[in-house]
Scaffold this motif. Structure first.
Motif, PDB file in Angstrom:
ATOM      1  N   LEU A   1      14.028 -10.157 -11.558  1.00 52.00           N
ATOM      2  CA  LEU A   1      12.986 -10.796 -10.757  1.00 52.00           C
ATOM      3  C   LEU A   1      12.960 -10.221  -9.347  1.00 52.00           C
ATOM      4  N   ALA A   2      14.133 -10.062  -8.749  1.00 53.21           N
ATOM      5  CA  ALA A   2      14.199  -9.504  -7.397  1.00 53.21           C
ATOM      6  C   ALA A   2      13.654  -8.074  -7.377  1.00 53.21           C
ATOM      7  N   ARG A   3      14.038  -7.282  -8.350  1.00 54.72           N
ATOM      8  CA  ARG A   3      13.586  -5.884  -8.392  1.00 54.72           C
ATOM      9  C   ARG A   3      12.072  -5.813  -8.569  1.00 54.72           C
ATOM     10  N   GLU A   4      11.529  -6.673  -9.405  1.00 61.76           N
ATOM     11  CA  GLU A   4      10.082  -6.688  -9.620  1.00 61.76           C
ATOM     12  C   GLU A   4       9.341  -7.011  -8.322  1.00 61.76           C
ATOM     13  N   ARG A   5       9.813  -8.019  -7.610  1.00 56.46           N
ATOM     14  CA  ARG A   5       9.153  -8.411  -6.359  1.00 56.46           C
ATOM     15  C   ARG A   5       9.311  -7.332  -5.290  1.00 56.46           C
ATOM     16  N   MET A   6      10.472  -6.705  -5.235  1.00 60.27           N
ATOM     17  CA  MET A   6      10.701  -5.647  -4.255  1.00 60.27           C
ATOM     18  C   MET A   6       9.802  -4.444  -4.537  1.00 60.27           C
ATOM     19  N   ALA A   7       9.662  -4.079  -5.811  1.00 54.75           N
ATOM     20  CA  ALA A   7       8.818  -2.937  -6.171  1.00 54.75           C
ATOM     21  C   ALA A   7       7.362  -3.202  -5.794  1.00 54.75           C
ATOM     22  N   THR A   8       6.903  -4.428  -6.013  1.00 58.88           N
ATOM     23  CA  THR A   8       5.530  -4.797  -5.660  1.00 58.88           C
ATOM     24  C   THR A   8       5.310  -4.677  -4.158  1.00 58.88           C
ATOM     25  N   GLU A   9       6.244  -5.190  -3.372  1.00 57.60           N
ATOM     26  CA  GLU A   9       6.101  -5.163  -1.919  1.00 57.60           C
ATOM     27  C   GLU A   9       6.233  -3.742  -1.373  1.00 57.60           C
ATOM     28  N   LEU A  10       7.102  -2.933  -1.967  1.00 59.68           N
ATOM     29  CA  LEU A  10       7.245  -1.553  -1.521  1.00 59.68           C
ATOM     30  C   LEU A  10       5.949  -0.786  -1.766  1.00 59.68           C
ATOM     31  N   ALA A  11       5.332  -1.002  -2.914  1.00 56.92           N
ATOM     32  CA  ALA A  11       4.057  -0.349  -3.209  1.00 56.92           C
ATOM     33  C   ALA A  11       2.986  -0.783  -2.210  1.00 56.92           C
ATOM     34  N   ASP A  12       2.988  -2.062  -1.834  1.00 59.47           N
ATOM     35  CA  ASP A  12       2.022  -2.561  -0.859  1.00 59.47           C
ATOM     36  C   ASP A  12       2.219  -1.897   0.502  1.00 59.47           C
ATOM     37  N   LEU A  13       3.470  -1.796   0.953  1.00 58.24           N
ATOM     38  CA  LEU A  13       3.756  -1.146   2.235  1.00 58.24           C
ATOM     39  C   LEU A  13       3.301   0.310   2.216  1.00 58.24           C
ATOM     40  N   ARG A  14       3.516   0.993   1.108  1.00 56.59           N
ATOM     41  CA  ARG A  14       3.145   2.404   1.019  1.00 56.59           C
ATOM     42  C   ARG A  14       1.633   2.590   0.976  1.00 56.59           C
ATOM     43  N   ARG A  15       0.926   1.684   0.324  1.00 56.74           N
ATOM     44  CA  ARG A  15      -0.536   1.756   0.340  1.00 56.74           C
ATOM     45  C   ARG A  15      -1.057   1.584   1.758  1.00 56.74           C
ATOM     46  N   ARG A  16      -0.475   0.633   2.477  1.00 53.46           N
ATOM     47  CA  ARG A  16      -0.909   0.382   3.851  1.00 53.46           C
ATOM     48  C   ARG A  16      -0.602   1.567   4.754  1.00 53.46           C
ATOM     49  N   ASP A  17       0.585   2.163   4.568  1.00 51.06           N
ATOM     50  CA  ASP A  17       0.990   3.320   5.371  1.00 51.06           C
ATOM     51  C   ASP A  17       0.065   4.497   5.092  1.00 51.06           C
ATOM     52  N   ALA A  18      -0.265   4.711   3.814  1.00 48.54           N
ATOM     53  CA  ALA A  18      -1.147   5.817   3.444  1.00 48.54           C
ATOM     54  C   ALA A  18      -2.536   5.619   4.041  1.00 48.54           C
ATOM     55  N   ALA A  19      -3.027   4.372   4.039  1.00 49.80           N
ATOM     56  CA  ALA A  19      -4.346   4.101   4.610  1.00 49.80           C
ATOM     57  C   ALA A  19      -4.350   4.353   6.116  1.00 49.80           C
ATOM     58  N   ALA A  20      -3.242   4.014   6.792  1.00 51.02           N
ATOM     59  CA  ALA A  20      -3.151   4.231   8.234  1.00 51.02           C
ATOM     60  C   ALA A  20      -3.057   5.693   8.604  1.00 51.02           C
ATOM     61  N   SER A  21      -2.628   6.533   7.644  1.00 53.68           N
ATOM     62  CA  SER A  21      -2.459   7.968   7.893  1.00 53.68           C
ATOM     63  C   SER A  21      -3.773   8.718   7.808  1.00 53.68           C
ATOM     64  N   ARG A  22      -4.764   8.087   7.219  1.00 49.48           N
ATOM     65  CA  ARG A  22      -6.050   8.804   7.031  1.00 49.48           C
ATOM     66  C   ARG A  22      -6.814   8.953   8.346  1.00 49.48           C
TER      67      ARG A  22
END
Length: 261
Positions: A240-261
């Motif tokens: 459960l912890a790994r699933e939630r962490m993976a979801t949040e990590l993907a969210d942070l990376r999407r946000r970072d990628a959007a800010a890089s554009r």
């Protein structure tokens, strides 16, 4: 308050060379200097089992190498999710040695579980002894069992713990498989398991290199998981912890990628 976003890819070769030329001597010298105030705080706190003054100083000592570094910074999100009024087990993904500096920026007082070799590093390792962090010799069963007993004792005494459940740094940036130790300890002691996600540190100091590429990083503290939610089953707690962490990590990376554009 977050600093303006910075990206190592935008820094020139000369900028990075100057940064590294100044940063490493500063880190080594300041570690030697700052150990002595830590020692004084340890002596002053001999009557305090939780060593609160020393813990306060140590988190700020460790955090400033990244949070206040030029061209870098740490943004902590979800600080309200850290239950500071009770003992917990904190876990986070592991991309770089810099993760430790980013996690210190949360200013959450926990006892790190770390490989025993780190405790012998001059000044930094000695401060780990003063803080009563938990040593572990990898691959050594007696050491593992001793670590588990020490963790149980720390939790019973009201201390929180921090563990990198992957056991080592990821070479891909993705969250690897988890060892179950942290989750067994949380379930057995019936204390909250608090997942955290670190992003950006893998770009700063990838595994196998000593060239620092400063940039903005993030630490996101997720809501605590009560082991009762999974029937105190360590395997399900880990999943459960790994699933939630993976979801949040993907969210942070999407946000970072959007800010890089």
């Amino acid at each position: 308050m977050a600093r303006p976003r910075t990206d190592a890819r935008r820094h020139g070769v000369l900028t990075l060379a100057v940064f590294n030329l100044l940063y490493w001597p500063y880190l080594l010298t300041s570690c030697a200097v700052l150990f002595f105030p830590a020692l004084l705080l340890w002596l002053a706190g001999l009557g305090d089992p939780k060593k609160r003054m020393l813990a306060w100083f140590t988190t700020r000592w460790g955090a400033h190498y990244l949070a206040q570094a030029p061209l870098a910074g740490v943004t902590v999100e979800g600080a309200e999710n850290a239950p500071l009024d009770r003992a917990c087990v904190y876990v986070a993904n592991h991309q770089s040695m810099v993760d430790i500096l980013a996690l210190f920026a949360t200013h959450v007082p926990y006892k790190w579980v770390s490989k025993v070799e780190n405790f012998w590093v001059p000044f930094l390792g000695w401060n780990m002894w003063l803080n009563q962090y938990v040593a572990l010799k990898r691959g050594n069963l007696p050491s593992v069992m001793r670590m588990v007993r020490t963790c149980h004792a720390r939790l019973r005494a009201g201390h929180s713990l921090f563990v990198f459940p992957e056991g080592t740094r990821s070479t891909t940036g993705q969250i690897g498989s988890f060892f179950r130790g942290a989750f067994v300890i949380a379930a057995k002691n019936k204390v909250p398991l608090v997942p955290m996600v670190v992003e950006g540190t893998g770009d700063i100091l990838p595994k196998g290199t000593f060239c620092i590429r400063p940039r903005q990083t993030w630490v996101r503290i997720l809501p605590p998981i009560d082991p009762a939610e999974v029937g105190y089953d360590a395997r399900r707690l880990s999943a459960l912890a790994r699933e939630r962490m993976a979801t949040e990590l993907a969210d942070l990376r999407r946000r970072d990628a959007a800010a890089s554009r």
